[in-house]
Enzyme design. Structure first.
Site: not given
Ligand code: SAH
Length: 216
Positions: A60
């Site tokens: 993000s």
């Molecule tokens: N907090 C992160 C943002 C990552 S984007 C950062 O600082 O980089 C969102 C993330 O959520 C992705 O890596 C995706 O794989 C994960 N995600 C999506 N659905 C999920 C689920 N059901 N359980 C765990 N992670 C999930």
């Protein structure tokens, strides 16, 4: 030292767009975003943009991470559960502000990279789990805070069960074609909610993924 100056400039730029509390500001100054972006984007790490990660996921924008962090009201908080570890940057920021961070990720290659970053940066108060985050992480529940780092269509009951009394859950919620950042409160066992602002995150996906698909 140039790195430290660039990081400082990024934090000031975040602060101009979204006024940071002093503790949150300090946390951003302690974690260099450069370690969390793919090496090809290292030169963009201190810009206020979201950047692609492997597996079609995104780290993000730091402004978004700042907002999520501040809307969680972390003063005096002991434990937080994050669903969607991704690069680990959000978890690393949270680790500066609470005693223990629990973060779950469904894509194993992303989680492996995040784990390496946490150990290299000696962020020993972050605990990671490879799983579908929609199940939460019962073992260490209840959590005073729960953060969805991906957009949910609904919050499963089991997640609300893992939120401590008096706790806050923050999640981007899909409402028709819009995503709305929403804050849920648990008071006397009852859940109430308030909407904060429009936002944009990748969607929550059910299940886990071990196989690497083509990505950057
Ligand atoms: N907090 C992160 C943002 C990552 S984007 C950062 O600082 O980089 C969102 C993330 O959520 C992705 O890596 C995706 O794989 C994960 N995600 C999506 N659905 C999920 C689920 N059901 N359980 C765990 N992670 C999930």
């Amino acid at each position: 030292m140039i790195q430290a100056r660039e990081l400082h400039q990024m934090v000031e730029a975040i602060d101009r767009q979204f006024k940071l509390d002093s503790k949150v500001k300090e946390a951003f100054c302690k974690v260099n975003r450069k370690y969390f972006v793919p090496p090809v984007f290292a030169h963009l790490a201190n810009q206020l943009e979201a950047l692609p990660l492997a597996q079609s996921q995104w780290i993000s924008s730091p402004v978004t991470v700042a907002k999520m962090t501040q809307y969680l009201e972390l003063d005096g908080v002991d434990s937080i559960l994050e669903i969607g570890c991704g690069s680990g940057y959000q978890a690393a920021i949270l680790s500066q502000l609470v005693r223990r961070v629990f973060t779950v990720e469904r894509i194993d290659v992303l989680l492996k990279e995040a784990r390496n970053r946490f150990s290299q940066l000696e962020l020993y108060n972050i605990f990671t789990r490879f799983d579908d985050g929609l199940r939460g992480w019962k073992e260490y529940a209840p959590y005073e805070r729960i953060l969805f780092s991906a957009t949910a269509t609904e919050i499963p009951e089991t997640i609300f069960d893992q939120l401590a009394e008096g706790g806050i859950l923050l999640a981007p919620m899909q409402e028709g074609s819009l995503q709305i950042l929403t804050r849920f409160y648990k008071r006397h066992g009852r859940i109430t909610s308030e909407t904060i602002e429009p936002c944009f995150f990748v969607p929550i996906v059910e299940g886990t993924q071990r196989e690497a698909t083509r990505g950057i």
